[in-house]
Enzyme design. Structure first.
Site, short mmCIF file in Angstrom:
data_model
loop_
_atom_site.label_atom_id
_atom_site.label_comp_id
_atom_site.label_asym_id
_atom_site.label_seq_id
_atom_site.Cartn_x
_atom_site.Cartn_y
_atom_site.Cartn_z
CD GLU A 33 15.35 -12.71 27.54
OE1 GLU A 33 14.59 -12.26 27.20
OE2 GLU A 33 16.47 -13.02 26.74
CB THR A 35 14.38 -5.57 31.17
OG1 THR A 35 14.40 -6.02 29.74
CG2 THR A 35 15.62 -5.88 31.81
CG ASP A 36 9.19 -7.46 28.29
OD1 ASP A 36 9.08 -8.05 29.41
OD2 ASP A 36 8.82 -7.89 27.24
CG LEU A 124 13.23 -19.53 19.29
CD1 LEU A 124 13.69 -20.49 18.05
CD2 LEU A 124 14.53 -18.59 19.41
CB SER A 125 8.43 -14.95 20.18
OG SER A 125 8.84 -14.43 21.24
CB SER A 126 5.75 -20.14 18.15
OG SER A 126 5.60 -20.66 19.54
CG ASP A 171 8.39 -12.22 23.21
OD1 ASP A 171 9.28 -11.71 23.47
OD2 ASP A 171 7.83 -12.91 24.00
CE1 TYR A 221 7.75 -13.22 31.15
CE2 TYR A 221 5.69 -12.61 31.90
CZ TYR A 221 6.95 -12.61 31.15
OH TYR A 221 6.83 -11.19 30.34
#
Ligand code: GLA
Length: 385
Positions: A33, A35-36, A124-126, A171, A221
């Protein structure tokens, strides 16, 4: 996914049958998490909740889109794409059309109906699901087919430029490339990936939604992201040659601790340790060691809570309750944080008991209900009709 429902809605609104129906899934990140955007490693799986778009190309440059989720229709012109304040859900569609066009893909207008079962705003990446489904819809309308990695990259650009979240690639990547029964181990620097089979029996993956409305997500974020950049800049000032936190070890980081503020140090420590946990988790799963994987999930949560500080009381309450329930191998927050969901790895026979115990503990602590979903890893985006 209900193709008949969306097909009927299309006919009723626009007439005729849709020329195509596409779907793109949401995701749950098992570990890795924040990390991307540090060139690091992630380990997500696509889930069985989709965004579905039914559409037909038009002869002109107009896009008309009806959302069944919001019960709202909006329209725009492909040659003058602007953000919509009245129909914010359509900004994903608009953003994707905009980046596809500016990347040189000749789009056609379309009529489209958008439906979705990915819980909104719950980590959940909607958003990625609607972006990837939109891309596939515009591609289908125009008769083009992008490589899925390119599709993911363009959708990420739409999110950054049009929606304003400086997100990483995870995502959109998993929504575009997920594989049924597998999680994807992704190196976000090279975009190389490897599907890793999840145990077909014996353990279940359970998502628990805090149902806490997320707030401050975008600003917090983007702030975390900039703190990671500050850590890299501080190391470079010390003449350490690094491109991103991906290149840093814990030993190197602690040797230069004095070069950065304590907060920046802790943010970096999370990222560096989390990258190692992803590598260890993938190895553990590949040798069938679900216990070690579960332990790493718990460590990941602690690091996100204490060092990265993106958890919240509701997520912590769910994880704490989970860790006291029988048969739980691991549990952690998943996604950006500040609300949203946890993911837990549970022995198969223990799931009903888990829902009951964790559900009632959560209600007692927080005052409202959590929602539970047992999920299997699903395929990434595809055209289904
Ligand atoms: C959001 C972003 C992802 C990733 C996660 C945190 O989901 O869209 O790119 O950074 O947060 O791991």
């Amino acid at each position: 996914m209900d193709i008949d429902r969306i097909g009927a809605a299309f006919s009723e609104r626009f007439g005729g049958s849709p020329a195509f129906v596409v779907r793109a899934p949401g995701r749950v990140n098992l570990i890795g998490e924040h990390t991307d955007y540090n060139d690091g490693f992630v380990f997500p799986a696509a889930i069985e909740f989709d965004v579905v778009v039914a559409g037909s190309p038009r002869a002109d440059r107009a896009v008309r889109a009806l959302s069944l989720v919001y019960g709202q229709q909006t329209a725009f012109d492909l040659d003058r794409i602007e953000r919509s304040a009245e129909a914010p859900w359509s900004n994903y569609l608009r953003g994707v059309a905009c980046v596809l066009t500016s990347a040189g893909h000749g789009l056609l207008g379309m009529d489209a109906v958008v439906d979705g079962a990915v819980p909104l705003g719950s980590g959940l990446s909607s958003s990625a699901a609607i972006e990837v489904a939109s891309s596939l819809a515009f591609e289908s309308a125009a008769g083009i087919a992008l490589d899925p990695v390119q599709r993911a990259l363009l959708c990420q650009r739409a999110e950054r430029e049009f929606v304003g979240v400086q997100c990483g690639i995870m995502d959109q990547f998993i929504s575009a490339l997920g594989r049924r029964g597998h999680a994807l181990f992704v190196d976000t620097r090279t975009l190389e990936y490897r599907p890793v089979p999840l145990p077909a029996s014996g353990v279940s993956i359970v998502i628990a939604n805090t149902n806490r409305p997320r707030s401050l997500t975008t600003s917090a974020y983007n702030e975390r992201r900039s703190q990671c950049e500050q850590a890299v800049a501080a190391l470079r000032q010390q003449a350490v040659v690094v491109q991103a936190l991906r290149d840093v070890t814990l030993a190197l980081l602690s040797a230069h601790r004095a070069a950065m503020t304590d907060v920046v140090y802790r943010r970096a420590r999370h990222v560096v340790s989390e990258n190692q946990r992803v590598l260890d988790s993938v190895q553990a799963l590949e040798r069938g060691d679900v216990r070690t994987f579960g332990r790493l999930m718990v460590e990941s949560h602690a690091s996100l809570r204490d060092d990265y500080q993106v958890s919240c009381a509701e997520l912590d309450a769910l994880v704490e309750a989970a860790l006291e329930a029988p048969g739980v191998l691991g549990s952690r927050m998943t996604g950006a944080g500040f609300g949203g969901c946890t993911v837990s790895l549970i022995e198969e026979g223990a799931v009903d008991d888990f829902r009951e115990r964790v559900g009632s503990r959560y209600r007692d602590t927080v005052g409202y209900d959590a929602t539970f979903h047992v999920t299997r890893a699903a395929d990434g985006a595809e055209r289904v009709a």
